[in-house]
Design a protein around this motif. Structure first.
Motif, PDB file in Angstrom:
ATOM      1  N   LEU A 141      32.100 -58.780  -3.130  1.00 37.60           N
ATOM      2  CA  LEU A 141      32.284 -60.228  -3.215  1.00 37.60           C
ATOM      3  C   LEU A 141      30.984 -60.974  -2.932  1.00 37.60           C
ATOM      4  CD1 LEU A 141      35.746 -60.477  -1.432  1.00 37.60           C
ATOM      5  CD2 LEU A 141      35.274 -60.820  -3.870  1.00 37.60           C
ATOM      6  N   LEU A 142      30.197 -60.480  -1.971  1.00 40.22           N
ATOM      7  CA  LEU A 142      28.919 -61.116  -1.668  1.00 40.22           C
ATOM      8  C   LEU A 142      27.972 -61.018  -2.857  1.00 40.22           C
ATOM      9  CD1 LEU A 142      26.972 -62.503   0.277  1.00 40.22           C
ATOM     10  CD2 LEU A 142      26.407 -60.244   1.207  1.00 40.22           C
ATOM     11  N   ALA A 143      27.926 -59.847  -3.481  1.00 40.98           N
ATOM     12  CA  ALA A 143      27.058 -59.676  -4.653  1.00 40.98           C
ATOM     13  C   ALA A 143      27.458 -60.633  -5.768  1.00 40.98           C
ATOM     14  CB  ALA A 143      27.123 -58.231  -5.142  1.00 40.98           C
ATOM     15  N   LEU A 165      38.354 -48.557  -4.306  1.00 42.02           N
ATOM     16  CA  LEU A 165      39.196 -49.444  -3.503  1.00 42.02           C
ATOM     17  C   LEU A 165      38.502 -50.786  -3.251  1.00 42.02           C
ATOM     18  CD1 LEU A 165      40.660 -46.926  -0.896  1.00 42.02           C
ATOM     19  CD2 LEU A 165      41.720 -47.783  -2.993  1.00 42.02           C
ATOM     20  N   ALA A 166      37.206 -50.764  -3.006  1.00 36.99           N
ATOM     21  CA  ALA A 166      36.471 -52.005  -2.783  1.00 36.99           C
ATOM     22  C   ALA A 166      36.466 -52.866  -4.032  1.00 36.99           C
ATOM     23  CB  ALA A 166      35.044 -51.700  -2.336  1.00 36.99           C
ATOM     24  N   GLY A 167      36.215 -52.241  -5.186  1.00 37.23           N
ATOM     25  CA  GLY A 167      36.210 -52.993  -6.437  1.00 37.23           C
ATOM     26  C   GLY A 167      37.566 -53.584  -6.746  1.00 37.23           C
ATOM     27  N   GLN A 168      38.608 -52.791  -6.543  1.00 36.37           N
ATOM     28  CA  GLN A 168      39.970 -53.279  -6.780  1.00 36.37           C
ATOM     29  C   GLN A 168      40.282 -54.473  -5.890  1.00 36.37           C
ATOM     30  OE1 GLN A 168      42.381 -49.865  -5.957  1.00 36.37           O
ATOM     31  NE2 GLN A 168      42.467 -49.208  -8.089  1.00 36.37           N
ATOM     32  N   ALA A 169      39.983 -54.336  -4.605  1.00 39.58           N
ATOM     33  CA  ALA A 169      40.308 -55.398  -3.653  1.00 39.58           C
ATOM     34  C   ALA A 169      39.541 -56.679  -3.965  1.00 39.58           C
ATOM     35  CB  ALA A 169      40.013 -54.937  -2.229  1.00 39.58           C
ATOM     36  N   ALA A 170      38.352 -56.535  -4.551  1.00 43.56           N
ATOM     37  CA  ALA A 170      37.563 -57.711  -4.918  1.00 43.56           C
ATOM     38  C   ALA A 170      38.056 -58.356  -6.206  1.00 43.56           C
ATOM     39  CB  ALA A 170      36.092 -57.325  -5.063  1.00 43.56           C
ATOM     40  N   GLY A 171      38.857 -57.619  -6.985  1.00 40.62           N
ATOM     41  CA  GLY A 171      39.359 -58.137  -8.246  1.00 40.62           C
ATOM     42  C   GLY A 171      38.524 -57.770  -9.447  1.00 40.62           C
ATOM     43  N   ALA A 172      37.594 -56.820  -9.284  1.00 42.95           N
ATOM     44  CA  ALA A 172      36.736 -56.397 -10.389  1.00 42.95           C
ATOM     45  C   ALA A 172      37.354 -55.210 -11.126  1.00 42.95           C
ATOM     46  CB  ALA A 172      35.356 -56.008  -9.858  1.00 42.95           C
ATOM     47  N   VAL A 173      36.902 -54.988 -12.342  1.00 40.36           N
ATOM     48  CA  VAL A 173      37.242 -53.764 -13.059  1.00 40.36           C
ATOM     49  C   VAL A 173      36.489 -52.616 -12.400  1.00 40.36           C
ATOM     50  CG1 VAL A 173      37.075 -52.542 -15.267  1.00 40.36           C
ATOM     51  CG2 VAL A 173      37.618 -54.986 -15.226  1.00 40.36           C
ATOM     52  N   GLY A 217      44.088 -53.434 -15.987  1.00 35.23           N
ATOM     53  CA  GLY A 217      44.364 -52.120 -15.415  1.00 35.23           C
ATOM     54  C   GLY A 217      44.938 -52.140 -14.012  1.00 35.23           C
ATOM     55  N   ASN A 218      44.220 -51.478 -13.094  1.00 38.47           N
ATOM     56  CA  ASN A 218      44.685 -51.312 -11.724  1.00 38.47           C
ATOM     57  C   ASN A 218      44.195 -52.397 -10.777  1.00 38.47           C
ATOM     58  OD1 ASN A 218      46.067 -48.686 -11.914  1.00 38.47           O
ATOM     59  ND2 ASN A 218      44.066 -47.959 -12.522  1.00 38.47           N
ATOM     60  N   ARG A 219      43.596 -53.450 -11.299  1.00 44.80           N
ATOM     61  CA  ARG A 219      42.994 -54.431 -10.410  1.00 44.80           C
ATOM     62  C   ARG A 219      44.015 -55.132  -9.545  1.00 44.80           C
ATOM     63  NH1 ARG A 219      39.700 -58.482 -13.744  1.00 44.80           N
ATOM     64  NH2 ARG A 219      40.953 -57.760 -15.453  1.00 44.80           N
TER      65      ARG A 219
END
Length: 222
Positions: A141-143, A165-173, A217-219
């Motif tokens: 999220l910071l990036a 897991l980090a990408g998913q939680a942030a809402g990214a693909v 997808g799995n986001r």
């Protein structure tokens, strides 16, 4: 319309598997006062938190960061950036994509792995001294905040379950890097939207998504 490609560092951009194991072995040798080789490390040492690996070897107590830095600086001399990295980053930036790294390494240690020619193609680098470690989504999220890109236009490429897991939680693909530290099937089980074994497929896949719409997808959306 701006998109962002974020990458984990070790195992994704840098071929540092053996260097990481050598760092642990070198530090354990320094800390324990006896020879510890890569062969002496416990199974799955490359995907286990360093404190757990060191504890299994008998190295307990506060971690000496200066000793760790010395072991890291020496071991990373054997690491190399994967051949795909420069072409992919160059092509993505030419297509208008922003690029970034989210890594457990510190800002001090990143240049030991990445030369200036690679860093010049990266718009933002978020390290463990900037945000919580993955799987916390804070680094991703910071990036994205620094890049000015929303999560629904971002891809995070990683080779660990914590990356997915980090990408998913942030809402990214999330794209699993099947050439990294973790077997591809484990990245699929973690819920990655896509797992690639060939990094040469990164650019065409991402550019196609930009043309046709990012997959959901799995986001997980907040």
């Amino acid at each position: 319309m701006k998109y962002a490609a974020l990458f984990d560092l070790d195992g994704v951009l840098a071929d540092s598997h053996h260097a990481f194991l050598s760092t642990i072995a070198g530090f354990a040798t320094f800390h324990l006062g006896r020879r510890v080789t890569v062969a002496d490390l416990p199974p799955h040492a490359s995907i286990t938190p360093r404190d757990g690996v060191l504890a299994a070897l008998g190295a307990t107590g506060p971690l000496n960061e200066e000793g760790w830095d010395a072991a890291t600086a020496t071991a990373t001399l054997t690491a190399r950036v994967f051949p795909y990295v420069m072409p992919v980053l160059t092509e993505l930036r030419a297509a208008g994509w922003a690029t970034g790294i989210v890594t457990a390494r510190t800002q001090r240690r990143v240049p030991w792995l990445l030369g200036p020619e690679v860093r010049a193609l990266i718009d933002v680098i978020v390290c463990s001294d900037d945000a919580p470690l993955k799987p916390d989504p804070g680094g991703v999220l910071l990036a994205l905040d620094r890049l000015g890109v929303s999560a629904d236009r971002a891809v995070f490429v990683g080779d660990m379950r914590s990356d997915v897991l980090a990408g998913q939680a942030a809402g990214a693909v999330t794209v699993g890097a099947g050439w990294g530290f973790t077997p591809p099937e484990q990245l699929t089980d973690a819920g990655a939207d896509l797992v690639l074994n060939d990094p040469g497929q990164l650019t065409p896949t991402l550019l196609q998504w930009a043309d046709t719409g990012m997959p959901t997808g799995n986001r997980k959306r907040s």
